[in-house]
Design a protein around this motif. Structure first.
Motif, PDB file in Angstrom:
ATOM      1  N   LYS A 100       0.835  -1.192   0.000  1.00 41.47           N
ATOM      2  CA  LYS A 100       0.000   0.000   0.000  1.00 41.47           C
ATOM      3  C   LYS A 100       0.879   1.255   0.000  1.00 41.47           C
ATOM      4  O   LYS A 100       0.579   2.225  -0.695  1.00 41.47           O
ATOM      5  N   SER A 101       1.975   1.222   0.745  1.00 42.57           N
ATOM      6  CA  SER A 101       2.855   2.387   0.780  1.00 42.57           C
ATOM      7  C   SER A 101       3.525   2.617  -0.572  1.00 42.57           C
ATOM      8  O   SER A 101       3.720   3.762  -0.990  1.00 42.57           O
ATOM      9  N   GLN A 102       3.854   1.536  -1.270  1.00 38.29           N
ATOM     10  CA  GLN A 102       4.444   1.677  -2.607  1.00 38.29           C
ATOM     11  C   GLN A 102       3.440   2.303  -3.569  1.00 38.29           C
ATOM     12  O   GLN A 102       3.788   3.184  -4.343  1.00 38.29           O
ATOM     13  N   ALA A 103       2.199   1.862  -3.506  1.00 38.50           N
ATOM     14  CA  ALA A 103       1.159   2.447  -4.357  1.00 38.50           C
ATOM     15  C   ALA A 103       1.013   3.936  -4.059  1.00 38.50           C
ATOM     16  O   ALA A 103       0.927   4.760  -4.974  1.00 38.50           O
ATOM     17  N   GLY A 104       1.003   4.288  -2.781  1.00 43.27           N
ATOM     18  CA  GLY A 104       0.900   5.688  -2.402  1.00 43.27           C
ATOM     19  C   GLY A 104       2.093   6.504  -2.864  1.00 43.27           C
ATOM     20  O   GLY A 104       1.943   7.630  -3.352  1.00 43.27           O
ATOM     21  N   ASN A 105       3.292   5.948  -2.721  1.00 44.98           N
ATOM     22  CA  ASN A 105       4.501   6.660  -3.150  1.00 44.98           C
ATOM     23  C   ASN A 105       4.501   6.905  -4.658  1.00 44.98           C
ATOM     24  O   ASN A 105       4.916   7.972  -5.119  1.00 44.98           O
ATOM     25  N   ILE A 106       4.034   5.939  -5.421  1.00 43.78           N
ATOM     26  CA  ILE A 106       3.949   6.113  -6.877  1.00 43.78           C
ATOM     27  C   ILE A 106       2.931   7.204  -7.204  1.00 43.78           C
ATOM     28  O   ILE A 106       3.207   8.107  -7.996  1.00 43.78           O
ATOM     29  N   CYS A 107       1.769   7.154  -6.575  1.00 44.56           N
ATOM     30  CA  CYS A 107       0.713   8.130  -6.862  1.00 44.56           C
ATOM     31  C   CYS A 107       1.104   9.546  -6.443  1.00 44.56           C
ATOM     32  O   CYS A 107       0.719  10.510  -7.097  1.00 44.56           O
ATOM     33  N   ARG A 108       1.861   9.670  -5.362  1.00 46.31           N
ATOM     34  CA  ARG A 108       2.284  10.993  -4.888  1.00 46.31           C
ATOM     35  C   ARG A 108       3.560  11.482  -5.560  1.00 46.31           C
ATOM     36  O   ARG A 108       4.025  12.581  -5.294  1.00 46.31           O
ATOM     37  N   GLY A 109       4.134  10.665  -6.451  1.00 45.17           N
ATOM     38  CA  GLY A 109       5.320  11.071  -7.188  1.00 45.17           C
ATOM     39  C   GLY A 109       6.621  10.937  -6.418  1.00 45.17           C
ATOM     40  O   GLY A 109       7.632  11.513  -6.797  1.00 45.17           O
ATOM     41  N   LYS A 110       6.611  10.175  -5.342  1.00 44.03           N
ATOM     42  CA  LYS A 110       7.835   9.978  -4.555  1.00 44.03           C
ATOM     43  C   LYS A 110       8.725   8.900  -5.158  1.00 44.03           C
ATOM     44  O   LYS A 110       9.907   8.849  -4.865  1.00 44.03           O
ATOM     45  N   GLN A 111       8.138   8.011  -5.937  1.00 47.40           N
ATOM     46  CA  GLN A 111       8.889   6.953  -6.612  1.00 47.40           C
ATOM     47  C   GLN A 111       8.367   6.803  -8.031  1.00 47.40           C
ATOM     48  O   GLN A 111       7.216   7.104  -8.318  1.00 47.40           O
ATOM     49  N   ARG A 112       9.255   6.320  -8.887  1.00 44.95           N
ATOM     50  CA  ARG A 112       8.936   6.091 -10.304  1.00 44.95           C
ATOM     51  C   ARG A 112       8.498   7.378 -10.990  1.00 44.95           C
ATOM     52  O   ARG A 112       7.601   7.388 -11.831  1.00 44.95           O
ATOM     53  N   ASN A 113       9.137   8.492 -10.644  1.00 42.85           N
ATOM     54  CA  ASN A 113       8.741   9.763 -11.219  1.00 42.85           C
ATOM     55  C   ASN A 113       9.863  10.433 -12.003  1.00 42.85           C
ATOM     56  O   ASN A 113       9.762  11.600 -12.332  1.00 42.85           O
ATOM     57  N   GLN A 114      10.932   9.709 -12.299  1.00 43.63           N
ATOM     58  CA  GLN A 114      12.057  10.306 -13.008  1.00 43.63           C
ATOM     59  C   GLN A 114      11.893  10.163 -14.522  1.00 43.63           C
ATOM     60  O   GLN A 114      11.278   9.228 -15.000  1.00 43.63           O
ATOM     61  N   THR A 115      12.489  11.107 -15.209  1.00 44.15           N
ATOM     62  CA  THR A 115      12.501  11.084 -16.662  1.00 44.15           C
ATOM     63  C   THR A 115      13.873  10.621 -17.123  1.00 44.15           C
ATOM     64  O   THR A 115      14.890  11.037 -16.569  1.00 44.15           O
ATOM     65  N   ALA A 116      13.881   9.773 -18.117  1.00 41.33           N
ATOM     66  CA  ALA A 116      15.159   9.296 -18.657  1.00 41.33           C
ATOM     67  C   ALA A 116      15.902  10.468 -19.269  1.00 41.33           C
ATOM     68  O   ALA A 116      15.376  11.190 -20.109  1.00 41.33           O
ATOM     69  N   MET A 117      17.126  10.664 -18.817  1.00 47.87           N
ATOM     70  CA  MET A 117      17.967  11.733 -19.339  1.00 47.87           C
ATOM     71  C   MET A 117      18.930  11.208 -20.408  1.00 47.87           C
ATOM     72  O   MET A 117      19.460  11.978 -21.178  1.00 47.87           O
ATOM     73  N   ASP A 118      19.144   9.905 -20.397  1.00 45.49           N
ATOM     74  CA  ASP A 118      20.090   9.305 -21.330  1.00 45.49           C
ATOM     75  C   ASP A 118      19.839   7.806 -21.366  1.00 45.49           C
ATOM     76  O   ASP A 118      18.958   7.293 -20.668  1.00 45.49           O
ATOM     77  N   PHE A 119      20.624   7.125 -22.150  1.00 40.04           N
ATOM     78  CA  PHE A 119      20.561   5.680 -22.222  1.00 40.04           C
ATOM     79  C   PHE A 119      21.970   5.141 -22.048  1.00 40.04           C
ATOM     80  O   PHE A 119      22.943   5.786 -22.423  1.00 40.04           O
ATOM     81  N   ALA A 120      22.074   3.969 -21.456  1.00 45.74           N
ATOM     82  CA  ALA A 120      23.374   3.350 -21.245  1.00 45.74           C
ATOM     83  C   ALA A 120      23.293   1.903 -21.703  1.00 45.74           C
ATOM     84  O   ALA A 120      22.226   1.282 -21.707  1.00 45.74           O
ATOM     85  N   THR A 121      24.418   1.357 -22.079  1.00 46.81           N
ATOM     86  CA  THR A 121      24.489  -0.045 -22.469  1.00 46.81           C
ATOM     87  C   THR A 121      25.072  -0.832 -21.308  1.00 46.81           C
ATOM     88  O   THR A 121      26.098  -0.474 -20.755  1.00 46.81           O
ATOM     89  N   VAL A 122      24.356  -1.891 -20.924  1.00 48.93           N
ATOM     90  CA  VAL A 122      24.831  -2.762 -19.852  1.00 48.93           C
ATOM     91  C   VAL A 122      25.010  -4.163 -20.402  1.00 48.93           C
ATOM     92  O   VAL A 122      24.301  -4.605 -21.303  1.00 48.93           O
ATOM     93  N   HIS A 123      25.980  -4.869 -19.869  1.00 45.87           N
ATOM     94  CA  HIS A 123      26.252  -6.238 -20.280  1.00 45.87           C
ATOM     95  C   HIS A 123      25.344  -7.179 -19.496  1.00 45.87           C
ATOM     96  O   HIS A 123      25.280  -7.126 -18.290  1.00 45.87           O
ATOM     97  N   MET A 124      24.609  -7.993 -20.191  1.00 45.81           N
ATOM     98  CA  MET A 124      23.699  -8.970 -19.562  1.00 45.81           C
ATOM     99  C   MET A 124      24.368 -10.335 -19.585  1.00 45.81           C
ATOM    100  O   MET A 124      24.769 -10.808 -20.649  1.00 45.81           O
ATOM    101  N   PRO A 125      24.476 -10.978 -18.426  1.00 43.36           N
ATOM    102  CA  PRO A 125      25.115 -12.309 -18.357  1.00 43.36           C
ATOM    103  C   PRO A 125      24.342 -13.384 -19.084  1.00 43.36           C
ATOM    104  O   PRO A 125      23.205 -13.305 -19.348  1.00 43.36           O
TER     105      PRO A 125
END
Length: 81
Positions: A56-81
Motif C-alpha cells: 500500500k505504501s508503494q502504491a501511495g509513493n507512486i501516486c504521490r510522485g515519490k517513486q517512479r517519477n524520473q525522466t530518462a535523461m540518457d541511455f546506457a548499455t549494460v552487459h547482460m550475463p
C-alpha cells in the motif's frame, strides 16, 4: 552474451522498469496512475496495491510522485550475463 540499452537518470543510474529491483513495468505504473486519477475514492492505495501486487505504501509513493517519477535523461548499455 548480449548487451542491453537501459534508461538512466542524470546521475547515470538505471530508472523505471530498467532498475534491477523494479517490480512494475513502466506501462503498469502508467495504468496504476490512470486508474487512481479516474476515481481516487474507488481506487484507494489499498485496492491498487492488491491489484498490482505491491505494498500500500508503494502504491501511495507512486501516486504521490515519490517513486517512479524520473525522466530518462540518457541511455546506457549494460552487459547482460
Amino acid at each position: 552474451m548480449a548487451d542491453r540499452v537501459v534508461k538512466v537518470n542524470d546521475h547515470g543510474l538505471r530508472i523505471g522498469d530498467d532498475h534491477p529491483r523494479a517490480k512494475l513495468t513502466d506501462r503498469e505504473v502508467d495504468h496504476l496512475l490512470e486508474l487512481r486519477e479516474s476515481d481516487p475514492e474507488f481506487w484507494s492505495y489499498a485496492r491498487l496495491a492488491e491489484v498490482f501486487d505491491i505494498s500500500k505504501s508503494q502504491a501511495g509513493n507512486i501516486c504521490r510522485g515519490k517513486q517512479r517519477n524520473q525522466t530518462a535523461m540518457d541511455f546506457a548499455t549494460v552487459h547482460m550475463p
